[in-house]
Design an enzyme around this catalytic site. Sequence first.
Site, short mmCIF file in Angstrom:
data_model
loop_
_atom_site.label_atom_id
_atom_site.label_comp_id
_atom_site.label_asym_id
_atom_site.label_seq_id
_atom_site.Cartn_x
_atom_site.Cartn_y
_atom_site.Cartn_z
N GLY A 1 0.83 -1.20 0.00
CA GLY A 1 0.00 0.00 0.00
C GLY A 1 0.87 1.25 0.00
O GLY A 1 2.09 1.16 0.23
N LEU A 2 0.25 2.37 -0.23
CA LEU A 2 0.96 3.65 -0.24
C LEU A 2 1.65 3.91 1.09
O LEU A 2 1.25 3.34 2.11
CB LEU A 2 -0.04 4.79 -0.48
CG LEU A 2 -0.69 4.93 -1.85
CD1 LEU A 2 -1.74 6.05 -1.81
CD2 LEU A 2 0.35 5.23 -2.92
N SER A 3 2.63 4.78 1.08
CA SER A 3 3.23 5.22 2.32
C SER A 3 2.12 5.85 3.17
O SER A 3 1.26 6.55 2.64
CB SER A 3 4.31 6.27 2.02
OG SER A 3 4.90 6.71 3.21
N GLY B 1 -0.83 2.52 6.43
CA GLY B 1 -1.04 1.86 7.73
C GLY B 1 -0.40 0.49 7.82
O GLY B 1 -0.65 -0.25 8.78
N LYS B 2 0.45 0.14 6.87
CA LYS B 2 1.07 -1.18 6.86
C LYS B 2 1.81 -1.50 8.17
O LYS B 2 1.57 -2.54 8.78
CB LYS B 2 2.06 -1.30 5.68
CG LYS B 2 1.43 -1.07 4.32
CD LYS B 2 2.45 -1.15 3.20
CE LYS B 2 3.53 -0.08 3.24
NZ LYS B 2 3.03 1.30 3.06
N SER B 3 2.69 -0.61 8.58
CA SER B 3 3.48 -0.87 9.79
C SER B 3 2.60 -0.89 11.03
O SER B 3 2.78 -1.74 11.91
CB SER B 3 4.56 0.20 9.95
OG SER B 3 5.40 0.21 8.84
N SER C 1 6.06 -1.84 -1.83
CA SER C 1 6.09 -2.81 -2.95
C SER C 1 5.11 -2.39 -4.04
O SER C 1 4.09 -3.05 -4.26
CB SER C 1 5.82 -4.24 -2.45
OG SER C 1 4.77 -4.35 -1.54
P1 ADP Z 1 2.98 2.70 6.36
O1 ADP Z 1 3.73 1.62 7.11
O2 ADP Z 1 1.97 2.14 5.42
O3 ADP Z 1 3.86 3.73 5.74
P2 ADP Z 1 2.31 3.71 8.98
O4 ADP Z 1 1.69 2.55 9.70
O5 ADP Z 1 3.75 4.02 9.25
O6 ADP Z 1 2.07 3.49 7.41
O7 ADP Z 1 1.48 5.03 9.23
C1 ADP Z 1 0.10 5.07 9.09
C2 ADP Z 1 -0.46 6.26 9.88
O8 ADP Z 1 -1.86 6.36 9.66
C3 ADP Z 1 -0.25 6.08 11.38
O9 ADP Z 1 0.06 7.34 11.93
C4 ADP Z 1 -1.63 5.56 11.83
O10 ADP Z 1 -1.88 5.90 13.17
C5 ADP Z 1 -2.57 6.31 10.89
N1 ADP Z 1 -3.86 5.63 10.64
C6 ADP Z 1 -5.05 6.23 10.64
N2 ADP Z 1 -6.06 5.39 10.37
C7 ADP Z 1 -5.49 4.19 10.18
C8 ADP Z 1 -6.01 2.90 9.88
N3 ADP Z 1 -7.32 2.69 9.73
N4 ADP Z 1 -5.14 1.88 9.74
C9 ADP Z 1 -3.82 2.09 9.90
N5 ADP Z 1 -3.26 3.27 10.20
C10 ADP Z 1 -4.08 4.32 10.34
#
Ligand code: ADP
Length: 204
Positions: free
Chosen positions: A37-39, A42-44, A111
């Site tokens: 998914g996009l940066s 919420g992946k991490s 990815s």
């Molecule tokens: P990624 O790993 O995809 O780059 P992160 O997990 O680092 O994304 O960051 C996602 C951000 O979005 C976090 O600050 C998280 O708290 C916020 N967020 C808001 N709503 C959601 C959701 N439904 N699922 C996951 N993250 C969310």
Amino acid sequence: MATEVKATNITWHEGSVSRAEREKLLNQKGVTVWMTGLSASGKSTIACILEQMLLHEKKHAYRLDGDNVRHELNKNLGFSAEDRAENIRRIGEVAKLFADAGVIAITSFISPYVKDRDAVRANLKAGEFVEVYVKVSLEAAEKRDPKGLYKKARAGQLKGFTGIDDPYEAPEKAEIVIDTEVVPPEGAARQILDYLEKGGYLTA
Ligand code: ADP
């Protein structure tokens, strides 16, 4: 570009413990849960919650995180299409080792290319690759921007940023699709856990 092979005169050494024996010991099946998914999708965040949920159920899971892996293992790789492909190829191999060890590997990498994700899928056995599309609109991702990366990319300080001046190819056949603008992080992790439970991954 195909990876250049420099290693010669090497032979695979079979062990005397089978994968089935390892899985029986752990009472689970080795699998790769691949988040894409996009940066800021919420992946991490979801991966961390899922890892914890699995551990609470006495299931052995391990996270492979985009930035963490780039700190060391893949620190010689940048963000060109070629380097992204090599990044994903290496992670795919690491995830495969985890799967062979009977562990549930949870990967969180943007990815962005279908081709690279499908190569990892093809390198694993059927059912061993669970693709999770962590979905978010570019607009919502930019609003979240927890690391300030979209802001930098918009200001031209960060080149080749996925979604801004680099493509993201959404999966068409992901096993799980989570719309993070609707489902909160805990719900998303629960959705993946349910899939693993129903799919028989949490017993052996
Ligand atoms: P990624 O790993 O995809 O780059 P992160 O997990 O680092 O994304 O960051 C996602 C951000 O979005 C976090 O600050 C998280 O708290 C916020 N967020 C808001 N709503 C959601 C959701 N439904 N699922 C996951 N993250 C969310």
